[in-house]
Design a protein around this motif. Structure first.
Motif, PDB file in Angstrom:
ATOM      1  N   GLU A 193     -76.420 -19.407 -40.284  1.00  0.00           N
ATOM      2  CA  GLU A 193     -77.561 -19.694 -41.156  1.00  0.00           C
ATOM      3  C   GLU A 193     -77.791 -18.575 -42.168  1.00  0.00           C
ATOM      4  OE1 GLU A 193     -81.015 -20.417 -38.764  1.00  0.00           O
ATOM      5  OE2 GLU A 193     -80.112 -22.169 -37.795  1.00  0.00           O
ATOM      6  N   GLN A 194     -77.659 -17.336 -41.717  1.00  0.00           N
ATOM      7  CA  GLN A 194     -77.971 -16.181 -42.567  1.00  0.00           C
ATOM      8  C   GLN A 194     -77.121 -14.995 -42.129  1.00  0.00           C
ATOM      9  OE1 GLN A 194     -80.679 -16.613 -44.812  1.00  0.00           O
ATOM     10  NE2 GLN A 194     -80.188 -14.666 -45.789  1.00  0.00           N
ATOM     11  N   ARG A 195     -76.261 -14.498 -43.021  1.00  0.00           N
ATOM     12  CA  ARG A 195     -75.393 -13.365 -42.651  1.00  0.00           C
ATOM     13  C   ARG A 195     -76.155 -12.064 -42.498  1.00  0.00           C
ATOM     14  NH1 ARG A 195     -70.856 -14.318 -46.884  1.00  0.00           N
ATOM     15  NH2 ARG A 195     -70.336 -16.429 -46.292  1.00  0.00           N
ATOM     16  N   TYR A 196     -77.257 -11.914 -43.219  1.00  0.00           N
ATOM     17  CA  TYR A 196     -78.080 -10.706 -43.115  1.00  0.00           C
ATOM     18  C   TYR A 196     -79.377 -11.087 -42.417  1.00  0.00           C
ATOM     19  CZ  TYR A 196     -74.837  -8.296 -46.098  1.00  0.00           C
ATOM     20  OH  TYR A 196     -73.709  -7.719 -46.603  1.00  0.00           O
ATOM     21  N   LYS A 233     -78.929  -5.852 -34.457  1.00  0.00           N
ATOM     22  CA  LYS A 233     -78.529  -5.312 -35.760  1.00  0.00           C
ATOM     23  C   LYS A 233     -77.049  -4.948 -35.759  1.00  0.00           C
ATOM     24  CE  LYS A 233     -78.890  -1.133 -36.605  1.00  0.00           C
ATOM     25  NZ  LYS A 233     -78.729   0.228 -37.029  1.00  0.00           N
ATOM     26  N   THR A 234     -76.608  -4.270 -34.715  1.00  0.00           N
ATOM     27  CA  THR A 234     -75.212  -3.850 -34.618  1.00  0.00           C
ATOM     28  C   THR A 234     -74.279  -5.053 -34.522  1.00  0.00           C
ATOM     29  OG1 THR A 234     -75.891  -1.792 -33.564  1.00  0.00           O
ATOM     30  CG2 THR A 234     -73.584  -2.445 -33.292  1.00  0.00           C
ATOM     31  N   TRP A 235     -74.679  -6.077 -33.760  1.00  0.00           N
ATOM     32  CA  TRP A 235     -73.848  -7.271 -33.640  1.00  0.00           C
ATOM     33  C   TRP A 235     -73.663  -7.909 -35.016  1.00  0.00           C
ATOM     34  CZ3 TRP A 235     -73.846 -12.379 -34.845  1.00  0.00           C
ATOM     35  CH2 TRP A 235     -72.829 -13.136 -34.276  1.00  0.00           C
ATOM     36  N   PHE A 236     -74.746  -8.007 -35.788  1.00  0.00           N
ATOM     37  CA  PHE A 236     -74.652  -8.596 -37.125  1.00  0.00           C
ATOM     38  C   PHE A 236     -73.759  -7.757 -38.041  1.00  0.00           C
ATOM     39  CE2 PHE A 236     -77.710 -11.696 -35.991  1.00  0.00           C
ATOM     40  CZ  PHE A 236     -77.659 -12.690 -36.957  1.00  0.00           C
ATOM     41  N   GLN A 237     -73.863  -6.438 -37.958  1.00  0.00           N
ATOM     42  CA  GLN A 237     -72.998  -5.575 -38.778  1.00  0.00           C
ATOM     43  C   GLN A 237     -71.533  -5.819 -38.430  1.00  0.00           C
ATOM     44  OE1 GLN A 237     -74.563  -1.730 -37.721  1.00  0.00           O
ATOM     45  NE2 GLN A 237     -75.745  -1.569 -39.607  1.00  0.00           N
ATOM     46  N   LYS A 254     -65.561 -10.565 -43.004  1.00  0.00           N
ATOM     47  CA  LYS A 254     -64.883 -10.010 -44.190  1.00  0.00           C
ATOM     48  C   LYS A 254     -63.374  -9.937 -43.961  1.00  0.00           C
ATOM     49  CE  LYS A 254     -64.962  -5.873 -47.092  1.00  0.00           C
ATOM     50  NZ  LYS A 254     -65.578  -4.546 -47.265  1.00  0.00           N
ATOM     51  N   ARG A 255     -62.971  -9.464 -42.777  1.00  0.00           N
ATOM     52  CA  ARG A 255     -61.535  -9.400 -42.454  1.00  0.00           C
ATOM     53  C   ARG A 255     -60.912 -10.786 -42.453  1.00  0.00           C
ATOM     54  NH1 ARG A 255     -63.237  -5.902 -38.467  1.00  0.00           N
ATOM     55  NH2 ARG A 255     -62.899  -7.499 -36.900  1.00  0.00           N
ATOM     56  N   GLN A 256     -61.614 -11.750 -41.855  1.00  0.00           N
ATOM     57  CA  GLN A 256     -61.090 -13.109 -41.773  1.00  0.00           C
ATOM     58  C   GLN A 256     -60.916 -13.726 -43.158  1.00  0.00           C
ATOM     59  OE1 GLN A 256     -64.052 -14.792 -39.169  1.00  0.00           O
ATOM     60  NE2 GLN A 256     -62.750 -14.545 -37.360  1.00  0.00           N
ATOM     61  N   THR A 257     -61.882 -13.497 -44.040  1.00  0.00           N
ATOM     62  CA  THR A 257     -61.784 -14.086 -45.376  1.00  0.00           C
ATOM     63  C   THR A 257     -60.704 -13.378 -46.191  1.00  0.00           C
ATOM     64  OG1 THR A 257     -63.599 -12.691 -46.158  1.00  0.00           O
ATOM     65  CG2 THR A 257     -64.148 -14.930 -45.450  1.00  0.00           C
ATOM     66  N   GLN A 258     -60.483 -12.094 -45.984  1.00  0.00           N
ATOM     67  CA  GLN A 258     -59.432 -11.384 -46.694  1.00  0.00           C
ATOM     68  C   GLN A 258     -58.055 -11.808 -46.197  1.00  0.00           C
ATOM     69  OE1 GLN A 258     -60.452  -7.264 -46.146  1.00  0.00           O
ATOM     70  NE2 GLN A 258     -61.732  -7.211 -47.969  1.00  0.00           N
ATOM     71  N   ASP A 259     -57.921 -12.050 -44.896  1.00  0.00           N
ATOM     72  CA  ASP A 259     -56.649 -12.476 -44.327  1.00  0.00           C
ATOM     73  C   ASP A 259     -56.279 -13.885 -44.783  1.00  0.00           C
ATOM     74  OD1 ASP A 259     -56.437 -10.066 -43.067  1.00  0.00           O
ATOM     75  OD2 ASP A 259     -57.050 -10.814 -41.083  1.00  0.00           O
ATOM     76  N   ALA A 260     -57.287 -14.706 -45.050  1.00  0.00           N
ATOM     77  CA  ALA A 260     -57.040 -16.092 -45.445  1.00  0.00           C
ATOM     78  C   ALA A 260     -56.502 -16.199 -46.874  1.00  0.00           C
ATOM     79  CB  ALA A 260     -58.334 -16.897 -45.305  1.00  0.00           C
ATOM     80  N   ARG A 261     -56.647 -15.151 -47.660  1.00  0.00           N
ATOM     81  CA  ARG A 261     -56.196 -15.192 -49.067  1.00  0.00           C
ATOM     82  C   ARG A 261     -54.705 -15.138 -49.181  1.00  0.00           C
ATOM     83  NH1 ARG A 261     -60.344 -10.959 -51.788  1.00  0.00           N
ATOM     84  NH2 ARG A 261     -62.190 -11.874 -50.921  1.00  0.00           N
TER      85      ARG A 261
END
Length: 127
Positions: free
Chosen positions: A85-88, A109-113, A120-127
């Motif tokens: 629902e909300q990344r932040y 907070k730490t889990w969300f970070q 971010k890693r997953q979206t970069q690997d998908a490129r």
């Protein structure tokens, strides 16, 4: 075994003192603890153990401090739902999740970070 010019002991000492001198150079002695202060209390020993990496033979490669939190499947499901629902996370949602999941706000907070970094890693690997 002979100590080389840059032994582990020398490197540890130089990093503690902040000096940049070469091995064999003389340095002024660190200030001594006043006699009115007990030299070795249980609290001091515990602090020294936390500071010294690998003080326990069984803990090689692990950082001292808090043990890793193992989240239950139900906790992960709720955290993932909230992340979709909300990344932040907002303060109110963080308080609500902490209460519902029986976790601290710091853990939330730490889990969300960490989850944002995984995303971010997953979206970069998908490129």
């Amino acid at each position: 075994m002979e100590k080389g010019p840059f032994s582990v002991e020398w490197l540890a000492q130089s990093s503690r003192s902040g000096g940049r001198g070469m091995p064999g150079e003389s340095r002024p002695a660190p200030p001594q603890t006043p006699p009115s202060v007990p030299a070795d209390t249980a609290r001091d020993r515990e602090a020294a153990e936390r500071r010294s990496p690998g003080h326990d033979a069984g803990s090689v490669g692990t950082a001292p401090g808090r043990a890793r939190t193992k989240f239950s499947a139900a906790q992960l499901q709720e955290l993932e739902r909230s992340f979709r629902e909300q990344r932040y996370i907002r303060a109110g949602e963080k308080r609500r999740l902490a209460a519902v999941l029986n976790l601290s706000q710091s853990q939330i907070k730490t889990w969300f970070q960490n989850r944002r970094m995984k995303f971010k890693r997953q979206t970069q690997d998908a490129r």
